[in-house]
Structures are given as C-alpha cells and as structure tokens.
Design an enzyme around this catalytic site. Structure first.
Site, short mmCIF file in Angstrom:
data_model
loop_
_atom_site.label_atom_id
_atom_site.label_comp_id
_atom_site.label_asym_id
_atom_site.label_seq_id
_atom_site.Cartn_x
_atom_site.Cartn_y
_atom_site.Cartn_z
N LYS A 35 -1.50 11.98 -9.44
CA LYS A 35 -0.91 10.65 -9.70
C LYS A 35 -1.74 9.57 -9.00
O LYS A 35 -2.57 9.88 -8.13
CB LYS A 35 0.53 10.64 -9.18
CG LYS A 35 0.64 10.90 -7.69
CD LYS A 35 2.06 11.25 -7.29
CE LYS A 35 2.15 11.46 -5.79
NZ LYS A 35 3.44 12.01 -5.38
N ARG A 130 16.22 11.26 -1.98
CA ARG A 130 15.54 10.28 -2.81
C ARG A 130 15.82 10.62 -4.27
O ARG A 130 16.55 9.90 -4.94
CB ARG A 130 14.03 10.24 -2.51
CG ARG A 130 13.31 9.09 -3.19
CD ARG A 130 11.83 9.07 -2.87
NE ARG A 130 11.16 10.30 -3.26
CZ ARG A 130 9.85 10.52 -3.06
NH1 ARG A 130 9.09 9.60 -2.47
NH2 ARG A 130 9.30 11.65 -3.44
N TYR A 255 -12.46 -16.16 9.44
CA TYR A 255 -11.31 -17.04 9.21
C TYR A 255 -10.42 -17.08 10.45
O TYR A 255 -10.11 -16.05 11.05
CB TYR A 255 -10.49 -16.55 8.02
CG TYR A 255 -11.15 -16.81 6.70
CD1 TYR A 255 -11.40 -18.11 6.27
CD2 TYR A 255 -11.53 -15.77 5.87
CE1 TYR A 255 -12.00 -18.36 5.05
CE2 TYR A 255 -12.13 -16.00 4.64
CZ TYR A 255 -12.37 -17.31 4.25
OH TYR A 255 -12.97 -17.55 3.04
N MET A 303 -11.83 -11.48 1.79
CA MET A 303 -11.63 -10.88 0.46
C MET A 303 -12.79 -9.96 0.06
O MET A 303 -12.58 -8.88 -0.48
CB MET A 303 -11.48 -11.98 -0.60
CG MET A 303 -11.12 -11.45 -1.96
SD MET A 303 -11.08 -12.74 -3.21
CE MET A 303 -9.71 -13.74 -2.66
C1 LIG Z 1 3.09 13.13 -4.61
C2 LIG Z 1 3.86 14.37 -4.70
C3 LIG Z 1 3.33 15.57 -4.20
C4 LIG Z 1 2.03 15.65 -3.44
O1 LIG Z 1 2.24 15.19 -2.13
P1 LIG Z 1 1.08 15.32 -1.02
O2 LIG Z 1 1.76 14.98 0.24
O3 LIG Z 1 0.04 14.32 -1.39
O4 LIG Z 1 0.57 16.70 -1.09
C5 LIG Z 1 4.06 16.73 -4.40
N1 LIG Z 1 5.24 16.71 -5.04
C6 LIG Z 1 5.79 15.57 -5.52
C7 LIG Z 1 7.11 15.62 -6.20
C8 LIG Z 1 5.12 14.37 -5.36
O5 LIG Z 1 5.67 13.25 -5.83
#
Ligand SMILES: *Cc1c(COP(=O)(O)O)cnc(C)c1O
Length: 358
Positions: A35, A130, A255, A303
């Site tokens: 992701k 969650r 800055y 920036m």
């Molecule tokens: C992002 C995610 C992971 C991976 O987590 P890491 O800590 O980066 O290994 C695993 N399971 C779910 C459901 C996630 O959302």
C-alpha cells in the site's frame, strides 16, 4: 540524465529481505504489503520484481487496479475491503481477495450477484479497536458470510496488532490468544502478523505473514534497526550539494534566522526540502550523510533545500552526493531525530522525487 533528489531502490536488498523473512517465518506464506506506493518504493515495479512472494496486500481498490493494469497476476488482498458494493464486481472479475471488517461490507456482499465467488478474510477485532468484528459480533457476521453464495469457502481469518512494536506490552499475546480461541476448529487460513508481529511473536506467524516495513529493510520497533534482524535497507534517498559557502560565526542561516554558527564554518546546501517530502520539522542536528560522515542540518528546512554544517576544514564540493537516509544512514535514526516513525518518512516522498529501481 540522473534526476535529483532520487529514491534509489535496491531490488537485491528486497529479494534478500524476502528470503530473510521466509527464514524468520519458515512455515508461513509471505504477503508483501505494498500500500501507499509500496511504502514509497514504487508500487508496480515492486510487484513486478517480487515474483517470489505469495501475494500482495493493498489498502485500496485503486491500488489493486494499478497492479492488475500493470499486468501483475499475483494473489492480491484488499486490507480495508471494499467501500462500495459495485467494487465487488471488479474483485470477482480480477481475482482479488477482500477483507470484511464491518457489517456494511457483509451487507454489500448480499446486495450483489457475482459471476464467481470471491475469497474473503473476515477481520476480528482482538484488541486494537480500529477495524474488525468484536468476539460477540463475529458469529453473526461469519454465519451470514457462510450462507452467501458470493463468498468462496472456506472463509479466512485475520486480525491486526496494535502494540506489537512494544515487546513489553502484554496485549499482543492476549490478541493472539483471543484470535486462536475464536477461530479454533474453523476451516480456513489465518493471518495475524504485521512486521512487528513477525519479528517479535512466533505464535503469530500461522498461515500468512503480512510484511510491510520490514520487507523494505526498516524496523518497526522503537530504538531498533532492521539490520539487527538481518534485513537490508532497500531505499537510499539521495540528492546533491548545490552550494558550498563560507559562513561567519554569529551569522544566521535560513528562514527565520533560527540558527547561528558558534564559529566560522562552511555550509553546504542540499537540493531537497519539504516539497520533496523531507519533513520541515527536522530539527537542527538531524544528520545527513555526505562523503563518509554525518553532518548536521542547520536552520529550517525550506521547500527545495536544506543547509548542513560541513565544518571549517571540510573539502566537500558542489555536486557531491548527500544521502538523507539509506544503508549509510538508517531511516530509523533520522526518524528518531525528527520525532516520527520511519513509515511516515518513506511514504511521504512527493512525486517530485524520482523513484529509481536499479
Ligand atoms: C499496513 C498493514 C500491514 C503491514 O504493516 P507493517 O507494520 O508495515 O509490516 C499489515 N497488515 C495490515 C492490515 C496493514 O494495514
């Protein structure tokens, strides 16, 4: 022409990390979590290169569509499930698994008629609070899914850890126990462990491990380094010195003039800033690796640039490399200076940073 700043991705390190994770969890399948543009490492090129993993985990349908459009046929799982019932048709036609974590998603699966049932991972809330079904909600959701012809059987099971990065916290063991109790005797595959769960809890490995940050050679555990687990950093964030200047004691820099040198020195200006995703709140003292040593950022990050104190006797030149993090300077260390986590640093790089899979 090489563009700067650049995120150089070391594919050999990624292959090494896959092998290392397979050694750590030898009886589990490996889902590479990709992701957020593969944690900033480049979604489609990572999926194309890592043909040896057993599948990929994504947060959103749009990410899965990108992967399929790139011609990747691997096993895919949507970790947040679908947001609209119409998304389910795409999953069925493109052979993508989905998490079901909420009643509304059970409803959606009952609203459609799919040409082919899809693989479902029912998510159980074992203590993170969650996403997922609580123990008392689980059976109802599970029975409805079992009775749904759109859902392939057997149904699979997952949970997620809230505190696995903190070995002293007993909640992870409780989460594992609750998960095992609730799913005991049920047919289906099981997955619990994110990176911290993989590195810290053997009992959490089970059928599938879900490796995100560790796959990229970064430790999820506070104060830790991925190299302690035989993992190699896959990303080197690199830019160049675009100016080297003599600087007088007492004169301000940048800055707000927030930093003044105590002695005459030489300052370097590196072409990277918050417009590239390097955090503006990186304080004076945050290290940058130049010509074999760490030098401190001084003054505010701009920036497009930041300044470093090279030291009075330095011989660095315009055009020399400046490494913001990578094998030479762990991103975990940089994150500690900035007061954030490595996850945020690697995922926040902006499109101006060229991601370069070597
Ligand atoms: C992002 C995610 C992971 C991976 O987590 P890491 O800590 O980066 O290994 C695993 N399971 C779910 C459901 C996630 O959302």
């Amino acid at each position: 022409m090489k563009v700067f700043p650049r995120a150089q991705i070391d594919i050999t390190a990624l292959h090494h990390n896959v092998l290392q994770l397979q050694k750590i969890a030898p009886h589990s399948k490996l889902m590479a979590v990709v992701k957020a543009n593969a944690y900033g490492h480049g979604l489609t090129s990572i999926c194309k290169h890592l043909t040896e993993v057993d599948g990929f985990g994504l947060a959103r349908l749009e990410e899965a569509m990108q992967v399929r459009a790139a011609g990747v046929g691997a096993h895919l799982l949507l970790l947040e499930g679908v947001f609209r019932s119409s998304d389910l048709y795409y999953l069925a036609s493109h052979n993508i698994d989905t998490v079901v974590h909420h009643q509304s998603q059970v409803d959606m699966l009952e609203e459609v008629t799919l040409a082919k049932p899809i693989n479902v991972w029912i998510k159980i809330d074992t203590g993170m609070h969650r996403l997922g079904f609580l123990a008392e909600e689980f059976n109802d959701a599970y029975q409805r899914l079992l009775n749904n012809p759109n859902v392939a059987k057997p149904i699979n099971f997952m949970t997620h850890f809230g505190c696995a990065d903190d070995q002293a916290n007993p909640v992870t063991l409780q989460q594992i126990q609750r998960f095992n109790e609730l799913t005991q005797g049920l047919e289906g595959q099981r997955t619990l462990a994110n990176s911290a769960g993989i590195l810290g809890y053997q009992d959490a490995h089970q059928d599938w491990i879900r490796a995100g940050i560790a796959l990229y050679g970064v430790s999820p555990i506070e104060g830790d380094r991925a190299t302690n687990h035989g993992l190699q950093p896959a990303m080197r964030l690199i830019s160049k010195l675009i100016a080297v200047r003599d600087h007088k004691a007492g004169e301000p820099v940048g800055y707000g003039g927030s930093w003044r040198s105590e002695q005459d020195t030489k300052l370097g200006v590196v072409a990277i800033g918050y417009g590239d995703g390097y955090p503006r709140n990186a304080p004076t003292g945050t290290p940058v690796y130049i010509n074999g040593r760490r030098v401190p950022i001084v003054g505010r990050v701009s920036m497009d640039m930041l300044s470093v104190d090279l030291g009075a006797d330095s011989i660095d030149k315009v055009g020399d490399d400046a490494i913001l993090w990578g094998p030479e300077l762990p991103v975990e260390e940089v994150a500690e200076y900035i007061g954030t986590i490595s996850y945020e640093l690697v995922t926040k790089l902006t499109p101006r940073v060229m991601v370069d899979c070597e």
